[in-house]
Design an enzyme around this catalytic site. Structure first.
Site, PDB file in Angstrom:
ATOM      1  N   CYS A   1      -4.678   1.419  -7.536  1.00  0.00           N
ATOM      2  CA  CYS A   1      -3.911   2.641  -7.290  1.00  0.00           C
ATOM      3  C   CYS A   1      -4.897   3.711  -6.827  1.00  0.00           C
ATOM      4  CB  CYS A   1      -3.094   3.078  -8.493  1.00  0.00           C
ATOM      5  SG  CYS A   1      -4.018   3.682  -9.907  1.00  0.00           S
TER       6      CYS A   1
ATOM      7  N   CYS B   1      -1.758   2.889  -2.808  1.00  0.00           N
ATOM      8  CA  CYS B   1      -2.983   3.213  -2.066  1.00  0.00           C
ATOM      9  C   CYS B   1      -2.783   3.035  -0.570  1.00  0.00           C
ATOM     10  CB  CYS B   1      -4.188   2.428  -2.574  1.00  0.00           C
ATOM     11  SG  CYS B   1      -4.263   0.701  -2.105  1.00  0.00           S
TER      12      CYS B   1
ATOM     13  N   CYS C   1      -6.355   0.240   1.325  1.00  0.00           N
ATOM     14  CA  CYS C   1      -6.728  -1.057   0.776  1.00  0.00           C
ATOM     15  C   CYS C   1      -7.017  -2.025   1.910  1.00  0.00           C
ATOM     16  CB  CYS C   1      -5.595  -1.581  -0.108  1.00  0.00           C
ATOM     17  SG  CYS C   1      -6.076  -3.029  -1.033  1.00  0.00           S
TER      18      CYS C   1
END
Length: 154
Positions: free
Chosen positions: A13, A87, A91
């Protein structure tokens, strides 16, 4: 169990201070040594959200000693499963990994009363997760077995 026989799950996160910490706590608690549990954040906070720590303590899981860590490409590449919780494009994506996106409210700045429903939803999702987790080697072995069966003489 050897590490090559266990699936590796990376929970991500943004701040690595609430959602991913709670998910990692639940997964480690529920799966034990059957799964390698890692977590990180794209923009880690200075500390884990105290409301998340308190909410997890209410269900008997201690994440008080956890510390936010930065997400690295190496951590993603070393994982079988990557579960992101907001995110987005931060990522990195690598072939051969299974990616899941969990849309969850961010507990940042919320009190324990507001974090409890987030915690409970995370637990529900984590509890559903282990049945579908398989290490890369097992997926490859299943694929090879299916391919061999399909081409075997009849």
């Amino acid at each position: 169990m050897s590490d090559t026989a266990r699936p590796s799950v990376l929970l991500v996160c943004v701040h690595h201070a609430g959602r991913s910490q709670m998910a990692a706590g639940f997964l480690a608690h529920l799966a034990g040594d059957r799964v390698i549990v890692k977590s990180a954040g794209s923009l880690p906070a200075d500390q884990v959200n105290p409301a998340a720590v308190a909410a997890m303590a209410e269900v008997g899981i201690d994440i008080a000693s956890a510390a936010p860590r930065v997400l690295t490409a190496e951590a993603v590449q070393a994982s079988d499963y990557v579960i992101t919780m907001g995110c987005g494009d931060a990522c990195p994506v690598f072939p051969g990994r299974t990616y899941l996106e969990w849309q969850l409210d961010d507990p940042a700045g919320k009190g324990v009363d507001a974090v409890r429903p987030i915690r409970d939803e995370i637990r529900r999702r984590v509890e559903a997760l282990p049945a579908g987790i398989a290490p890369r080697q097992s997926r490859i072995a299943r694929y090879t077995a299916r391919a061999n069966t399909a081409t075997a003489p009849r």
